[in-house]
Each structure stands twice: as C-alpha cells, then as structure tokens.
Design an enzyme around this catalytic site. Sequence first.
Site, short mmCIF file in Angstrom:
data_model
loop_
_atom_site.label_atom_id
_atom_site.label_comp_id
_atom_site.label_asym_id
_atom_site.label_seq_id
_atom_site.Cartn_x
_atom_site.Cartn_y
_atom_site.Cartn_z
CG ASP A 3 -2.03 1.04 1.03
OD1 ASP A 3 -3.01 0.72 0.33
OD2 ASP A 3 -1.89 2.17 1.54
CB THR A 4 1.85 3.56 -2.47
OG1 THR A 4 2.61 2.41 -2.85
CG2 THR A 4 2.70 4.81 -2.64
#
Length: 184
Positions: free
Chosen positions: A68-69
């Site tokens: 997840d960014t």
Amino acid sequence: MQIILASASPRRHELLAAAGIAFTVHAPDIDETLDPAWTPEHAARELACQKAEAVAALYPDACVIAADTIVVIDGEILGKPVDEADAVRMLHLLSGREHTVFTGVCMQRGEHKTVFAQQTQVQFYALSDDEITRYVATGEPMDKAGAYGIQGRGAVLVQGIVGDFYNVMGLPIAQVVRELRYFS
C-alpha cells in the site's frame, strides 16, 4: 513456491515481472479506511497486512505479496483523488514542495510474515495552473495516490527524489526480492 500478488496495480505487476518473478494476481476487496490515530507509515504497513491476510487465507501454501502506497505532505495523507477537482487540489499542494511517499509491504506464507515500509522524499517543480490542468486532463492522476504517476507523464513534475524510485511507483522491488529468499 507459488507467489500471489495481492494487488490490481499494473505498476506492481510490471515491477514483479521485470524482476523475473513468476506470480499470479488475486486482488483483495478490503475496507481501506484509515484510522486517524495511525501515522502514515503505520497506515501503509497496516493496509498492506490487511490485504495480505485476506489473500493468504485463500492460499495458505503460497507466498502472498501485498503493498500500500501513501503520499504525505504537511501531515495530510493524499490518497487517490475522488475527482478531477481533488486531483487539481493535490497537485497545487505538491507544487514546488517536497513530500514523502511511504510504501508498506506485507509478505506472508502460512505463519511466516514479513512487514516493512520504505520512505522516499519527492521534490516537485513549481507547477503552473495550466500544467496542472493539462496533466489532470490526461486522466493519469485519477488512480494514483497523490494524483501523480512518477513512471508516466507525471515524471515531468518531479524535480528530484531521495530514496527508492520504485517505492514511489508502489513497490520497493529490490527489498521485496531480497525478502523473498526467506520464504522458499
């Protein structure tokens, strides 16, 4: 060993394939609501773990890779824009300034789990209203945290980075490959 990428991101697919890793995709459907008490780094790690756990439950013998960014500026987490006006707002906020990109990664196979996060500093050029409008009109910002893609047309917005370029794309591939050695 079977590897499952718990992501629908074309950029993550591209990075794993470029590293020569054979994998299949199973994108989880999880609630990505952030707890306001989480730091940005914790949020990236936590969401990656939720994705990995959802998919690992379906493939207990496989190594699941999830990420997840999160883009952060002034303590504000910039997710994917909800519409073009939101993309314009985000790009104005980033214009001429430095921000931080965190990518949390969770790799899980059975009971074995590795969780880490990478941090990259990104400096944007000062952007004119016209530059922002033209970029948003391409549609590229709409499915990306922070409303830009460093690997695409958004590359011309970036003055420089300190850290892992691939982290900004959404997967710190060198560290992922190194961690995979412990899962075979």
